[in-house]
Structure formats: C-alpha cells, structure tokens
Write a protein that holds these residues in place. Sequence first.
Motif: not given
Length: 249
Positions: A1-26
């Motif tokens: 996995x490209x982001x194994x054990x990296x820590x990402x904070x997503x501000x605005x994660x409840x919105x469509x763009x933020x949740x898409x990024x969060x799901x991509x990172x996860x």
Amino acid sequence: MMLADKNAVIYGAGGSIGSAMAEGFAAEGANCFLVGRTAATLDAVAERIRARGGRAETAVVDVFDATAVADHADAIVEKTGSLDISVNVISQTAIFQPLIDISVTDFADSMARLVTAQLLTTKTAARHMIAQKSGAILFFGGSAPGSKVPGLGNVQVGFDALEGLRRQWAADLGPHGVRVVTLLTGGIPESFPDIPETEPARQGIHDATLLGRAASLADVGHVAAFVASERGRSLTATQINISCGALGD
C-alpha cells in the motif's frame, strides 16, 4: 500500500471532496483523522472507511480557532509520532451565484474565512512537518485562467486565492522536505449542490472536457493518494491536472 502507516488529517472530511480523499488515503493504508463541523457526518464517513478495512478517527474542530486546530494536530503527533499528510477542503465559504447577485459584505466575509482557515491548518501542519523534515500538504481546486463557466460566484475566485498561497507555501517549505501540491480539477460535478443554480456549471464542466466525462470523486481520492505517497515524492510547487482535458496547455 502506498500510504501504509502514514497519518493524514483531512479538514472538511464530512463533505464530498474531503470524504473522497479520506477514503482514497485509507484504501492505501493511511490512518485518517477526519475533521469537520458535524459529528454525525464525520462518523458516517469513518464507518464507510472502517467497513472496508481502513482506519479512521473523527473530531469536531473549529478550523477558525487556531488553538483548537493546533491542539488537535499536537494530539495526533503525540499519539502516532508524525503528521504526514494534511488537506483542507472546507466548503462552507462557497457561494454559487452570479457575482452581481452577491453582496460585497458576503463576498468579503467568505473570502476572509476561506483564506483564514487555509492559513491556520497549513501553518499547523507545517510546524510538525518542518520538525520531521517530511510531509505533503494538498490543496484542492487550482487556478484556471481560462475558466469561462458562469454562475460560479466566489468559487473559482477562492481557488485562485488559495493557489497564490500554495505557491508561497511550496517555496517556504520545500527546503524543509515538505511538499505542497494542488489538485487542479476544473470542477467535480458530483460535489456541487443539487440545486438548479448549479446546473449550468455542471453542464459546462462536462462540455469542456476532452474525454466526454468529468473527474469523479473516486478519481479525486485515487490521485490524492498517489500525490501524497512516496511515489509522488518529486511533485511539489505545482498543480496536478485531473480535469479530463477541460484545462490544459
């Protein structure tokens, strides 16, 4: 996995763009820290991530409160040891109306809030990333000088303002090993409010592409994960064009 054990904070994660990024990172192994205004919305995103085997925690944080933003980031670093990815995609400042219909007061207030929130979250992430000499800060939207889509109100104007910030952040943080990159989209129709006022903008985005389709939310997540990963480690001080050819040379 490209982001194994990296820590990402997503501000605005409840919105469509933020949740898409969060799901991509996860999906690529990151520990995702979801920040927003509404606990229930954040919890729904976290549940989707966990159902797919990912890791996510939520926090209601006022992104206009410097102390609250700093305390939240400090807690992440104290718990995990690093803050590797930071994204701010708050959307509450967007006004989808013709400029002539927006009051000067509303326009000025929305722009001030947009820039203030971006400065606070980026400064907070930068403080930790400078100390660890690594990290990726992603901006979203990008500068589109050729944009001719009517009815976007302050949306593209705001993106252009943030792009000016991104350029300076990249210059300031590059010597410390921190990358700053914008995803240039040309617009994600799925993310627009489903109201009649946005229909011309959504149709204009589709019509402008070379591929006959606009970028999807899933596309946003996939590209964001790549850019934030070590595979994208040569990328900084630039826009990554995911506009399906709507914007280009």
